[in-house]
Structure formats: C-alpha cells, structure tokens
Design a protein around this motif. Structure first.
Motif, PDB file in Angstrom:
ATOM      1  N   PHE A  41     -38.680 -15.967   5.830  1.00  0.00           N
ATOM      2  CA  PHE A  41     -37.888 -15.318   6.864  1.00  0.00           C
ATOM      3  C   PHE A  41     -36.519 -14.909   6.315  1.00  0.00           C
ATOM      4  O   PHE A  41     -35.989 -13.853   6.660  1.00  0.00           O
ATOM      5  CB  PHE A  41     -37.730 -16.249   8.058  1.00  0.00           C
ATOM      6  CG  PHE A  41     -36.831 -15.709   9.132  1.00  0.00           C
ATOM      7  CD1 PHE A  41     -37.009 -14.423   9.622  1.00  0.00           C
ATOM      8  CD2 PHE A  41     -35.795 -16.468   9.650  1.00  0.00           C
ATOM      9  CE1 PHE A  41     -36.194 -13.902  10.607  1.00  0.00           C
ATOM     10  CE2 PHE A  41     -34.979 -15.963  10.633  1.00  0.00           C
ATOM     11  CZ  PHE A  41     -35.171 -14.680  11.108  1.00  0.00           C
ATOM     12  N   ARG A  42     -35.976 -15.724   5.413  1.00  0.00           N
ATOM     13  CA  ARG A  42     -34.660 -15.390   4.869  1.00  0.00           C
ATOM     14  C   ARG A  42     -34.701 -14.085   4.073  1.00  0.00           C
ATOM     15  O   ARG A  42     -33.690 -13.396   3.966  1.00  0.00           O
ATOM     16  CB  ARG A  42     -34.140 -16.530   3.986  1.00  0.00           C
ATOM     17  CG  ARG A  42     -35.022 -16.893   2.809  1.00  0.00           C
ATOM     18  CD  ARG A  42     -34.239 -17.735   1.783  1.00  0.00           C
ATOM     19  NE  ARG A  42     -33.693 -18.913   2.392  1.00  0.00           N
ATOM     20  CZ  ARG A  42     -34.275 -20.110   2.398  1.00  0.00           C
ATOM     21  NH1 ARG A  42     -35.477 -20.240   1.838  1.00  0.00           N
ATOM     22  NH2 ARG A  42     -33.703 -21.151   2.935  1.00  0.00           N
ATOM     23  N   GLU A  47     -32.906  -8.385   3.712  1.00  0.00           N
ATOM     24  CA  GLU A  47     -33.096  -6.936   3.825  1.00  0.00           C
ATOM     25  C   GLU A  47     -32.212  -6.362   4.926  1.00  0.00           C
ATOM     26  O   GLU A  47     -31.566  -5.330   4.749  1.00  0.00           O
ATOM     27  CB  GLU A  47     -34.561  -6.626   4.145  1.00  0.00           C
ATOM     28  CG  GLU A  47     -35.503  -6.688   2.978  1.00  0.00           C
ATOM     29  CD  GLU A  47     -36.874  -6.107   3.332  1.00  0.00           C
ATOM     30  OE1 GLU A  47     -37.590  -5.699   2.406  1.00  0.00           O
ATOM     31  OE2 GLU A  47     -37.211  -6.061   4.532  1.00  0.00           O
ATOM     32  N   CYS A  48     -32.204  -7.046   6.057  1.00  0.00           N
ATOM     33  CA  CYS A  48     -31.436  -6.558   7.202  1.00  0.00           C
ATOM     34  C   CYS A  48     -29.949  -6.462   6.880  1.00  0.00           C
ATOM     35  O   CYS A  48     -29.255  -5.548   7.329  1.00  0.00           O
ATOM     36  CB  CYS A  48     -31.675  -7.478   8.396  1.00  0.00           C
ATOM     37  SG  CYS A  48     -30.802  -7.000   9.911  1.00  0.00           S
ATOM     38  N   SER A  49     -29.450  -7.409   6.095  1.00  0.00           N
ATOM     39  CA  SER A  49     -28.005  -7.462   5.828  1.00  0.00           C
ATOM     40  C   SER A  49     -27.580  -6.627   4.628  1.00  0.00           C
ATOM     41  O   SER A  49     -26.396  -6.319   4.488  1.00  0.00           O
ATOM     42  CB  SER A  49     -27.578  -8.920   5.617  1.00  0.00           C
ATOM     43  OG  SER A  49     -28.256  -9.485   4.515  1.00  0.00           O
ATOM     44  N   LEU A  92     -34.887 -12.253  16.406  1.00  0.00           N
ATOM     45  CA  LEU A  92     -35.829 -13.196  15.795  1.00  0.00           C
ATOM     46  C   LEU A  92     -35.082 -14.355  15.145  1.00  0.00           C
ATOM     47  O   LEU A  92     -35.514 -15.509  15.228  1.00  0.00           O
ATOM     48  CB  LEU A  92     -36.691 -12.469  14.766  1.00  0.00           C
ATOM     49  CG  LEU A  92     -37.761 -13.308  14.061  1.00  0.00           C
ATOM     50  CD1 LEU A  92     -38.768 -13.864  15.064  1.00  0.00           C
ATOM     51  CD2 LEU A  92     -38.478 -12.482  12.993  1.00  0.00           C
ATOM     52  N   ALA A  93     -33.943 -14.055  14.520  1.00  0.00           N
ATOM     53  CA  ALA A  93     -33.142 -15.118  13.923  1.00  0.00           C
ATOM     54  C   ALA A  93     -32.663 -16.105  14.974  1.00  0.00           C
ATOM     55  O   ALA A  93     -32.652 -17.322  14.750  1.00  0.00           O
ATOM     56  CB  ALA A  93     -31.946 -14.506  13.184  1.00  0.00           C
ATOM     57  N   MET A 101     -33.625 -21.017   8.861  1.00  0.00           N
ATOM     58  CA  MET A 101     -34.111 -20.011   7.911  1.00  0.00           C
ATOM     59  C   MET A 101     -35.079 -20.573   6.873  1.00  0.00           C
ATOM     60  O   MET A 101     -35.288 -19.990   5.817  1.00  0.00           O
ATOM     61  CB  MET A 101     -32.937 -19.303   7.212  1.00  0.00           C
ATOM     62  CG  MET A 101     -32.065 -18.498   8.158  1.00  0.00           C
ATOM     63  SD  MET A 101     -30.847 -17.482   7.306  1.00  0.00           S
ATOM     64  CE  MET A 101     -29.849 -18.735   6.527  1.00  0.00           C
ATOM     65  N   ARG A 102     -35.680 -21.738   7.158  1.00  0.00           N
ATOM     66  CA  ARG A 102     -36.609 -22.321   6.186  1.00  0.00           C
ATOM     67  C   ARG A 102     -38.040 -21.828   6.363  1.00  0.00           C
ATOM     68  O   ARG A 102     -38.881 -22.070   5.513  1.00  0.00           O
ATOM     69  CB  ARG A 102     -36.597 -23.849   6.309  1.00  0.00           C
ATOM     70  CG  ARG A 102     -35.303 -24.519   5.887  1.00  0.00           C
ATOM     71  CD  ARG A 102     -35.508 -26.012   5.777  1.00  0.00           C
ATOM     72  NE  ARG A 102     -35.932 -26.591   7.044  1.00  0.00           N
ATOM     73  CZ  ARG A 102     -35.117 -27.077   7.956  1.00  0.00           C
ATOM     74  NH1 ARG A 102     -33.808 -27.039   7.752  1.00  0.00           N
ATOM     75  NH2 ARG A 102     -35.570 -27.604   9.078  1.00  0.00           N
TER      76      ARG A 102
END
Length: 312
Positions: A41-42, A47-49, A92-93, A101-102
C-alpha cells in the motif's frame, strides 16, 4: 456534483463512438478482470505523492453534445493500471490508517476510468477512478454490494448468512456492545436494531440462533443479576422488562425466518425428504434439515481480521 461512470458498458459505448470499433470487443477489453497482482500500500501512496497530478476532464458521456466538465486531480498509476484520483487514495489511507501502511493491496477487478476493487487484510474496497470517492465492499470475494455495517457487520445481507456460527457470535458481541454504548444512560431503551435482526436471521440459517441471541442480549444489557446493584429499584425493573421485551422480539424474528426457510423447501428435509414437524427457530441445525446428521458439516472457523484491527 460530478456524475459517476459506473458501468463497463458505458465506457465501451464511449470507445465505440471515438474509434468506431466493435462494441462487444471493446466491452471485453474494458471489463476484463486483470491478472491478480499484489503490491505494498505504501507504494501506491508513494506514487500519489511523487507522480505529477493532472485534472481529469470528463467528456460528454451521456450525449455526444454534452460539454466537457472538470474532474478530480489524478495521477497515472502503474500499480493500478491507469489514472487514479489523489482524493481516492487519501480516502483509502484513512480507511487503512490502523495498519500504519504495513498492508499489501491485491487487485481484484479493474475497469479503466471507472473503478478498481482492491483487497487488504480481508477488507475489500472499491476505488472510484473518475471521482474522489471510495466505498468499502462486502468481504466476500467478487461481491459488489456494500456491507451492512463497515465495522461490525462487514458482509452484505446475502453473504452474512454464509458466515460460520462462531464468526456470527463474535459480530453479535461487538454489535451488542456498541448498542449498549449508544444507549448509555438509557439502558431501558436499548435494543439490537435492524442489524441485530439481520444477525439473528443469519444465525437461524446456520442453526446458531440460541448462541447469537444470547450474545446480543448479554452485550446489549448489563447482567440481570447485577441490575439491583447498579440501578434504583424502579429503573432496574424497567431494564429487566427491556431485556425480556428484546428477547421476545428477537425470538419472534428467529421464528419468522425459520418458518420462511422451511416454507421454501415445502417443510421437507432437504436431505432425506422427511416432513419437518418441530419448532425450527432455536434448533442447533439449519431449519431446512430434520437433524444434524442430515445437515452439512459446519466449515472450520476461518482465520479473519478482527473487525476492530484495521480501524484502530
């Protein structure tokens, strides 16, 4: 308010108008499930950031003469396979904040510029890819329905009766406890609500109505033996009446559901065709069977994520 593009057919029609291709071929291309892939997920958050964001422009999707209208800020995700709104990833976060974020995401379904279904630690989410929206889905694989309750009853009404008795009992305890908290200071007004009724109906289908009802009552209310110690006499009596009233109400729900199930099989055992005579609601076997020997064996308790784990 942005309009949600929610079907593969609509996008296939759009592509047909743009390219002149064959509709059935385009529909298969748009709606074909992707090969399941898993990624941290991280990595999606990274990518988003870090990837450049751009505005998704919606072209006329209901009529060719529609004016284009602005959509959300998106980034081109190599993990998902296309544009993903930044707001959807942030939602989602928030939903998975308890995992710090694991967790890993597994792709279940993907439709370009419409939606993607991902699974994380048993929880399923629909990522809307043309708006900043996220929906939690029923935890049964490939189900597109929403759960009865995201936290306490994470299955839809169709899949809740398929859960094993131990899991239903766990849900009943959690739900009963939250109902007690909702009615703090008004114990005599406590009740299991619609969700409690759905748990009872699911338990009847599993032959576990007695255990699930006991869990709901035990956790909705304080121990009846302690009422006189915890409340003044008049209030203790009111709470005692509330317990009896809720037991009667849930028993009625169980009887009605068991009767419905039996009527659906013409009051004959599904396995041996023997006529079903006795009262079906509180028996330790599903109502459509005459005995435990005719009922299918209960499946072993599944290893599942606690309904609290990913929320805390």
């Amino acid at each position: 308010m942005p309009r949600r593009q929610s079907t593969a057919a609509k996008h296939a029609r759009e592509a047909q108008r743009r390219t002149g291709g064959k509709y059935t071929t385009l529909l298969r291309e748009v709606a074909t499930p992707q090969t399941p892939k898993t990624f941290p997920f991280r990595s999606l958050l990274a990518e988003c950031s870090t990837l450049p964001a751009f505005e998704l422009v919606h072209e006329g999707d209901y009529h060719p003469d529609d004016e284009p209208w602005p959509g959300p800020q998106v980034f081109e995700s190599t993990l998902i396979g296309g544009p993903v709104p930044c707001g959807t990833v942030l939602a989602l976060a928030g939903a998975l904040s308890g995992l710090e974020m694991r967790g890993n995401l597994q792709m279940e379904l993907y439709t370009h510029l419409s939606s993607a279904t991902v699974v994380c630690e048993g929880r399923r989410f629909e990522l809307i890819l043309n708006q900043d929206l996220l929906y939690e889905l029923c935890r049964s694989p490939m189900c597109s329905r929403h759960p009865i309750n995201d936290v306490f009853l994470p299955f839809c009404t169709s899949h809740l009766p398929e859960q094993d008795p131990e899991e239903l009992t766990d849900m009943a305890r959690d739900w009963g406890l939250t109902r007690r908290e909702v009615h703090t200071g008004q114990a005599e007004a406590t009740h299991a609500a619609l969700e409690g009724d759905l748990l009872i109906k699911a338990a009847v289908a599993q032959g576990a109505a007695t255990e699930v009802m006991a869990a709901i009552i035990d956790y909705c209310f304080i121990d009846p033996d302690l009422l006189d110690e915890c409340f003044p006499q008049e209030e203790a009596l009111a709470v005692r009446h509330a317990i009896e009233r809720e037991q009667l109400r849930l028993t009625t729900v169980a009887i009605q559901e068991a009767t419905r199930i039996r009527n659906s099989v013409d009051n004959s055992c599904e396995a041996c065709s023997k006529h079903l005579w006795d009262s079906p609601a509180m028996r330790p076997v599903p109502p459509q069977f005459c005995s435990a020997s005719c009922a299918p064996p209960r499946t072993p308790r599944r290893q599942r994520l606690s309904v609290w784990a990913a929320k805390q």
